[in-house]
Design an enzyme around this catalytic site. Structure first.
Site, PDB file in Angstrom:
ATOM      1  CD1 TRP A 149       5.638   1.643   0.420  1.00 23.44           C
ATOM      2  CD2 TRP A 149       5.168  -0.078   1.575  1.00 23.44           C
ATOM      3  NE1 TRP A 149       6.658   0.831   0.655  1.00 23.44           N
ATOM      4  CE2 TRP A 149       6.326  -0.296   1.716  1.00 23.44           C
ATOM      5  CE3 TRP A 149       4.379  -0.853   2.398  1.00 23.44           C
ATOM      6  CZ2 TRP A 149       7.074  -1.009   1.940  1.00 23.44           C
ATOM      7  CZ3 TRP A 149       5.066  -1.947   3.150  1.00 23.44           C
ATOM      8  CH2 TRP A 149       6.401  -2.131   2.652  1.00 23.44           C
TER       9      TRP A 149
ATOM     10  CB  SER B 253       9.012  -6.716   8.017  1.00 21.37           C
ATOM     11  OG  SER B 253       9.999  -7.304   7.831  1.00 21.37           O
ATOM     12  CE  LYS B 254       9.296  -0.478   5.931  1.00 23.26           C
ATOM     13  NZ  LYS B 254       8.968   0.855   5.827  1.00 23.26           N
ATOM     14  NE  ARG B 255      13.487  -4.196   9.104  1.00 22.21           N
ATOM     15  CZ  ARG B 255      12.727  -3.212   9.016  1.00 22.21           C
ATOM     16  NH1 ARG B 255      12.712  -1.996   8.196  1.00 22.21           N
ATOM     17  NH2 ARG B 255      11.608  -3.189   9.838  1.00 22.21           N
ATOM     18  CB  SER B 256      11.043 -10.706   5.262  1.00 23.00           C
ATOM     19  OG  SER B 256       9.826 -10.227   4.939  1.00 23.00           O
TER      20      SER B 256
END
Ligand code: GLU
Length: 498
Positions: free
Chosen positions: A19, A256-259
């Site tokens: 996205w 980021s999306k992982r954070s």
């Protein structure tokens, strides 16, 4: 700009592998602003040569998010343009032609090394303390022999021959950047699958699409020397560059999306009831200094203020509390029409079990005509910080029943509250015409007669009418609720009150 006669053409070049990230939205906005400010073109190019990770669904999502943000592109995959197609997967012949050209000029070579062998040699270089660059094994194969092997069906990639020289860049944000010789080894431009690598496709396209300025995230600065080499080899003038500092988590790592801190997807903010103007204003000011201490800037104000030399050099920490403040600011200052427009645009597709706040508001206000609906929504704007709060704020203003919050119950339990509410109901019942003004004077005269003013006067009345201790001004409430409902609620509360 170095050459004022070159038309400004900028691009936003997302890879449709997920996205739209808030950082991507900000890059797109800066490009859009730069194009609009200079009467140039804003190009949308889809970088989908990573066939395994690119999806049509992601591309549609990115385009939808950009539309929601109001960042319309002049040329792109859906509306075409003079330099199309605008999807890299539809431009493969062009990359192959350019690679063949570099090959024929000796600026590139066929490489037959397998992935396993490359990896082994890379590890050996690392172990020996050498840079893990390509070791040049196929660089000097006689071209005719290499061509014959490829023609016989041996799998090969095409690598660019990196010259042993330094490169320099005058970046609009980073200033003078030098890349010493030896930083980069011979790199692949066309994979054995026939697909181009990012750096190659990017340069071929930026040149073919006549891009004048590349505004992109700082993480791509490391790609720039490879790109400068490719422009040079393709005899194309490089664009000007502005590498925009990153958006960071609180611990200053890249967001980021992982954070897992704040939401990083534009769609998440939309679904949470944020308006695009607020999101853009917040994102733009992360990394852009308007030259004064304004905390929000509309699109028009940004267009006025936007210059590349006002882009900051250091990363900025994303602060969701500040973004919420900005969003609330936009809602508090919006007209009923604007709010209704934002509600009509809605949260986009809502996942299973998600909150479709636009549908809730539509359902609650279904019995009202358009004008009454707009007025009602405007009345609660001061009490919401997201569009998702609106339904909760209008529930007690429409329909007959509502619940009383504990603090409001306390105000009703105060000594004398019952007498006050009965007296107010009586005085309001005698009003010939119902209006906010009439309500106000009845409230004041009742207060005087009952020896109450300020909070002691307003709070029991507010609690009786709404079941809450916060909300729109009392005369406006009276107007929205109408005479019958006001009297009914006052009588009802007077019966239960202290
Ligand atoms: N497709 C690249 C990205 O999404 C674009 C980088 C560039 O702007 O050159 O990061």
């Amino acid at each position: 700009m170095s050459d004022p006669t070159t038309p400004v053409r900028v691009r936003f070049a997302p890879s449709p592998t997920g996205w739209l990230h808030v950082g991507g939205a900000r890059t797109a906005y800066f490009n859009w602003l730069f194009a609009r400010r200079h009467g140039g073109a804003f190009v949308l190019r889809i970088e989908d040569t990573d066939a395994a990770r690119s999806t049509g669904e992601s591309e549609r999502g990115v385009l939808d998010d950009l539309r929601w943000l109001g960042l319309q592109w002049d040329e792109g995959p859906d509306n075409g343009g003079p330099h199309g197609p605008y999807r890299q997967s539809e431009r493969l012949d062009l990359y192959r032609e350019r690679a063949a050209e570099l090959l024929s000029r000796g600026a590139a070579f066929r490489c037959f090394c397998t992935d396993e062998s490359l990896e082994q040699r890379r590890q050996a270089s690392l172990a020996a303390g050498r840079p893990p660059h390509y070791d040049g094994r196929c660089r000097d194969l006689p071209p005719a022999e290499a061509a014959a092997r490829a023609a016989a069906g041996e799998s090969c990639s095409i690598r660019f021959k990196v010259a042993d020289r330094p490169w320099a860049l005058r970046d609009h944000v980073r200033g003078e950047v030098t890349f010493p010789a030896g930083m980069v080894g011979d790199f692949v431009i066309l994979r054995s699958s026939g697909l181009p690598t990012y750096n190659f496709a990017c340069v071929v396209d930026d040149a073919a699409m006549r891009i004048s300025h590349v505004l992109r995230a700082e993480e791509h600065l490391a790609n720039t020397p490879r790109q400068l080499m490719l422009y040079d080899a393709l005899s194309a003038a490089p664009p000007e560059f502005a590498h925009v500092a990153l958006i960071l988590n609180r611990d200053r790592t890249k967001m980021s999306k992982r954070s897992g801190e704040a939401a990083v997807a534009v769609g998440d903010w939309r679904r949470a009831g944020y308006v695009s103007d607020a999101l853009l204003s917040y994102l733009a000011l992360l990394g852009f200094h308007p030259g004064d201490d304004r905390e929000t800037l509309s699109r028009a104000e940004m267009l006025e203020a936007f210059t590349l030399d006002r882009l900051g050099k250091s990363g900025s920490v994303f602060d969701s509390a500040k973004l919420q403040w900005v969003n609330a600011h936009y809602l508090h200052h919006a007209t009923g029409e604007q709010l209704s427009g934002w509600l009509a645009t809605g949260p986009g597709p809502v996942p299973e079990g998600g909150d479709d706040w636009a549908a809730s508001v539509a359902q609650l206000t279904a019995p009202l005509d358009a004008a009454a609906r707009v007025k009602l929504i405007e009345a609660v704007r001061g009490n919401v910080s997201t569009l998702a709060d609106v339904a909760g704020e209008i529930g007690y203003l429409v329909g007959g029943t509502f619940s009383t919050e504990p603090e409001a119950a306390e105000a009703l339990a105060a000594a004398g509250a019952g007498a006050l509410l009965s007296a107010l109901a009586e005085s309001l019942g005698a009003l010939a015409e119902w209006s906010g003004e009439g309500f106000k004077s009845a409230l004041q005269s009742t207060g005087k007669a009952q020896g109450r003013k300020g909070r002691d006067l307003f709070m029991p009345v507010r609690a009786a009418l709404t079941g809450r201790t916060h909300g729109p001004e009392l005369p406006l409430l009276a107007d929205l609720l109408g005479k019958d409902r006001c009297l009914e609620r006052l009588h009802d509360a007077a019966r239960r009150a202290g």
